[in-house]
Design a protein around this motif. Sequence first.
Motif, PDB file in Angstrom:
ATOM      1  N   LEU A  30       0.782  -1.267   0.001  1.00 31.97           N
ATOM      2  CA  LEU A  30       0.179   0.164  -0.103  1.00 31.97           C
ATOM      3  C   LEU A  30       0.923   1.357  -0.025  1.00 31.97           C
ATOM      4  CD1 LEU A  30      -2.715  -0.842   2.290  1.00 31.97           C
ATOM      5  CD2 LEU A  30      -2.766  -1.113  -0.143  1.00 31.97           C
ATOM      6  N   LYS A  33       0.913   3.713  -3.150  1.00 37.17           N
ATOM      7  CA  LYS A  33      -0.300   4.026  -3.493  1.00 37.17           C
ATOM      8  C   LYS A  33      -0.333   5.331  -2.700  1.00 37.17           C
ATOM      9  CE  LYS A  33      -1.290   2.358  -6.841  1.00 37.17           C
ATOM     10  NZ  LYS A  33      -1.072   3.257  -8.035  1.00 37.17           N
ATOM     11  N   CYS A  35      -0.919   6.436   0.204  1.00 32.50           N
ATOM     12  CA  CYS A  35      -2.258   6.437   1.181  1.00 32.50           C
ATOM     13  C   CYS A  35      -1.734   7.331   2.421  1.00 32.50           C
ATOM     14  CB  CYS A  35      -2.469   5.046   1.604  1.00 32.50           C
ATOM     15  SG  CYS A  35      -3.454   4.060   0.900  1.00 32.50           S
ATOM     16  N   THR A  39      -4.599   6.462   6.988  1.00 37.29           N
ATOM     17  CA  THR A  39      -5.653   5.714   6.241  1.00 37.29           C
ATOM     18  C   THR A  39      -5.142   4.368   6.035  1.00 37.29           C
ATOM     19  OG1 THR A  39      -6.341   7.592   5.038  1.00 37.29           O
ATOM     20  CG2 THR A  39      -6.765   5.421   4.021  1.00 37.29           C
ATOM     21  N   LEU A  40      -3.775   4.194   5.918  1.00 41.96           N
ATOM     22  CA  LEU A  40      -2.912   2.858   5.728  1.00 41.96           C
ATOM     23  C   LEU A  40      -3.080   1.934   6.952  1.00 41.96           C
ATOM     24  CD1 LEU A  40      -0.932   1.599   3.951  1.00 41.96           C
ATOM     25  CD2 LEU A  40       0.826   2.669   5.338  1.00 41.96           C
ATOM     26  N   TYR A  73      -6.025  -1.691  -7.203  1.00 42.32           N
ATOM     27  CA  TYR A  73      -6.400  -0.300  -7.178  1.00 42.32           C
ATOM     28  C   TYR A  73      -6.871   0.347  -8.481  1.00 42.32           C
ATOM     29  CZ  TYR A  73      -5.920   4.773  -6.822  1.00 42.32           C
ATOM     30  OH  TYR A  73      -6.291   5.833  -6.454  1.00 42.32           O
ATOM     31  N   LEU A 138     -10.688   6.233  -1.662  1.00 39.67           N
ATOM     32  CA  LEU A 138      -9.690   7.284  -1.479  1.00 39.67           C
ATOM     33  C   LEU A 138      -9.821   8.520  -2.131  1.00 39.67           C
ATOM     34  CD1 LEU A 138      -6.650   5.061  -1.367  1.00 39.67           C
ATOM     35  CD2 LEU A 138      -7.732   5.435   0.641  1.00 39.67           C
ATOM     36  N   GLY A 142      -5.180  10.611  -1.046  1.00 36.63           N
ATOM     37  CA  GLY A 142      -5.086   9.377  -0.201  1.00 36.63           C
ATOM     38  C   GLY A 142      -5.839   9.284   0.977  1.00 36.63           C
TER      39      GLY A 142
END
Lengths: 154, 98
Positions: A30, A33, A35, A39-40, A73, A138, A142
């Motif tokens: 992740l 991306k 994030c 959030t992660l 994703y 998202l 992110g």
Amino acid sequence: MSEEEHLGRISFKSRPEELCGVRRQLKNLLSTKDCQCETLECIIIAINEACMNVIEHAYHGRCDGDIVLDVFYGDRKLVFRLTDYADHVDPVVLRPKELNHLEPGGLGVYLLDEIMDEMRFMPCLHGEGNILEMKKCLDDNGSPMHRGCDQGQE
Amino acid sequence: MFPTIEKDGKTTICLEGEVDLAVSPQTRRQILDILYTGKGLTVQLAKVDYIDSSGVACLVEAYQYARKHSISFDLEGVNPAVMRVLKLAKLDAVLPIR
């Protein structure tokens, strides 16, 4: 509808000791991306709970079951497909109960429901087991678009 | 087994690392065994990097037991990683945190 990019696959056995490594590998996947950190961390909490449910309620503690987590994703959504090869699980297990704060049971599904935007069982093409699909929307930064993760912020 | 500290008739258990399904059954046993002696208990969480619902369930069960038997029980050193899960579970206002 935009195409989904397959970010990666994590395969592991249905042993609690595997979960630590799954969380680390998921974090690595992740991190590509962008994030937000909060959030992660929330997504990792949710996926860990989903994996625990497979170990405890699909494989009933058996340690030799196969579990596969695919991460995609696309369309500003992270999509997680968690596949097991255990007996079919009644989808009703995904229905979060009203959380009684002094009852430990049911907390995992409650966390999963709080963090993820969508959850459903998909048809199994291999004829056995379960595929749980979970989605997290998202925004461009992110950050989560809907709910869940903001509650965990300090 | 997590390290414990005895002081003034009260026990502090210092959890550390990742309190997940791999360690929560032993953690639950250790925490409840302390409470069964009737001594007050503080759970020190400052060195916990990660806690899942099975770990949180240990804390909830311990709190329930302590409350029922009028034993002192609290959580100390709740760091952001632990607080995140407690808040998501809406337990931050329920469990005794100091």
